[in-house]
Design an enzyme around this catalytic site. Structure first.
Site, mmCIF file in Angstrom:
data_model
loop_
_atom_site.group_PDB
_atom_site.id
_atom_site.type_symbol
_atom_site.label_atom_id
_atom_site.label_comp_id
_atom_site.label_asym_id
_atom_site.label_seq_id
_atom_site.Cartn_x
_atom_site.Cartn_y
_atom_site.Cartn_z
ATOM 1 N N ASP A 222 0.855 -1.196 0.000
ATOM 2 C CA ASP A 222 0.000 0.000 0.000
ATOM 3 C C ASP A 222 0.892 1.247 0.000
ATOM 4 O O ASP A 222 1.701 1.437 0.908
ATOM 5 C CB ASP A 222 -0.889 -0.050 1.250
ATOM 6 C CG ASP A 222 -2.040 0.921 1.182
ATOM 7 O OD1 ASP A 222 -3.182 0.485 1.316
ATOM 8 O OD2 ASP A 222 -1.780 2.130 1.011
ATOM 9 N N GLU B 226 -2.607 0.137 -4.391
ATOM 10 C CA GLU B 226 -2.417 -1.058 -3.584
ATOM 11 C C GLU B 226 -2.551 -2.332 -4.393
ATOM 12 O O GLU B 226 -3.213 -2.361 -5.427
ATOM 13 C CB GLU B 226 -3.375 -1.072 -2.385
ATOM 14 C CG GLU B 226 -4.828 -1.026 -2.756
ATOM 15 C CD GLU B 226 -5.700 -1.143 -1.510
ATOM 16 O OE1 GLU B 226 -5.510 -2.067 -0.717
ATOM 17 O OE2 GLU B 226 -6.587 -0.282 -1.361
#
Length: 366
Positions: A20, A119
């Site tokens: 992320d 992500e």
DNA sequence: TCTGGGGTCCTAGGACCC
DNA sequence: TCTGGGGTCCTAGGACCC
């Protein structure tokens, strides 16, 4: 165990990594304007805080003043009067995202499942997932100059939930062993897939924490949420579920465009024209896929905040006149004399048989 | 404080068919 | 008067995510 060269070697363990990017959108903006480094940066809408729009991302410096994603831009500007407010630049983020994903795929043995601009899940077999995570962070940084955090888990859900504990720029591991110890006391809304509505309904069943949910009665959950979602929520509470990272290319079900009017609209002609304009953009996106339209949808939000949708299945077609006529039939359902705040047009496309859809992993097969 | 825009998936209820 | 049971398709609405 596998036999290699006559000796027994331990099989590396399969792991799920959730990568992320840290304050992705703001970070991309800072990269092309280095003078913004360390400053309060807010990205949202067209960059005009007097308009109806919300914050997409705020830099950590702006977050310190209470600015967060989803907040009305007007409010954000009030909380951070000195912040630099920038317009959303989708193509720039897509380009940066592509570089990030390329860096992930270059990792030996990595299976990459993209979840969004910033992500992805990475499936790996390794005996040292933290080392792999650090290698991935270094590779992403080298290729894109962007920092990321990595959650490590023995399931997709645990990896995803682990990431928050690693932010910023770190790693964290969540497995069956420490899941309840780390997550048990958290409110259910901390779980990925439980939002404000579901958390309130769970509270009505006496379920407040992840621990409560993990040991909740299945029948009670099924009675409240249905035979599929009920058991799914308990599984979420336990962090259980699939550990398979799926890199099958994602195929869009449809495309939609919507617009919030800066001033609410009542005029019929104006609404029809707005619908045509939105449909033009939608059909452009659909045409780029080369798949026929199989349905249309209209979304309206009456002032102040009541949302309605109308949908219509259509005969599979590439013909724009047919699609336009179907959309106009839906427009005719809009209540007259009621100010409109938002209008959206959507086209569903025919799905290829072998497609993996599903970009929102909290629903469906997991 | 007042709530964007792009998506996906689940559920409920009615229509329709056998 | 009392009005099956199961299956599928469609529409509307709700919820969630980034």
């Amino acid at each position: 165990m596998s036999v290699v060269g006559g000796t027994l070697e331990p099989m590396p363990t399969p792991w799920v990594l959730h990568v992320d990017l840290d304050q992705f959108i703001a970070a991309v903006e800072v990269l092309r304007r280095p003078e913004l480094a360390g400053k309060q940066v807010i990205v949202g809408g067209r960059g005009d805080p007097t308009e109806r729009a919300v914050v997409s991302t705020a830099s950590y410096e702006a977050r310190a003043l209470g600015v967060g994603s989803g907040m009305p831009l007007r409010i954000a500007a009030r909380k951070a009067p000195d912040a630099v407010i920038l317009p959303v630049d989708g193509p720039a983020y897509t380009a940066a995202s592509d570089e990030v994903m390329t860096a992930l795929r270059a990792h030996p043995g990595a299976v990459v499942q993209v979840l969004g601009w910033d992500e992805a899940f990475v499936g790996l077999e390794t005996d040292d997932p933290e080392a792999s995570a650090r290698a991935i962070q270094a590779a992403v940084l080298e290729r894109t100059a962007l920092h990321c955090s990595v959650g490590i888990g023995d399931t997709l859900v645990r990896a995803k939930n682990a990431t928050d504990f690693g932010k910023p720029r770190g790693t964290f591991r969540l497995t069956a062993e420490n899941w309840l110890e780390v997550m048990g006391d958290k409110p259910v809304i901390a779980l990925w897939g439980v939002g404000s509505k579901i958390s309130k309904r769970l509270a009505g069943l006496g379920i407040a924490t992840v621990d409560d949910l993990a040991r909740a009665d299945l029948d009670a959950l099924a009675a409240e949420f249905g035979p599929k979602m009920g058991p799914w929520y308990r599984q979420l509470g336990r962090g259980d579920g699939s550990a398979v990272v799926d890199d099958t290319p994602w195929v869009a079900r449809g495309h939609g465009r919507e617009t919030t009017f800066q001033v609410n609209v009542s005029d019929r002609g104006e609404i029809e024209q707005a619908a045509r304009d939105l449909l033009d953009q939608v059909l452009e996106d659909v045409a780029a896929e080369g798949r026929p339209v199989a349905g249309v949808g209209l979304k309206v939000r009456y002032a102040p905040f009541l949302t309605k949708t109308f949908t219509r299945k259509v005969a599979t077609t590439f013909d724009r006149d047919t699609v336009t006529a179907e959309v106009m039939a839906l427009v005719a359902k809009i209540e007259p004399d009621r100010p409109l705040r938002l209008l959206g047009v959507r086209a569903e496309m025919q799905m290829p048989d072998d497609a993996r859809g599903g970009h929102t992993p909290t629903r469906g097969g997991w």
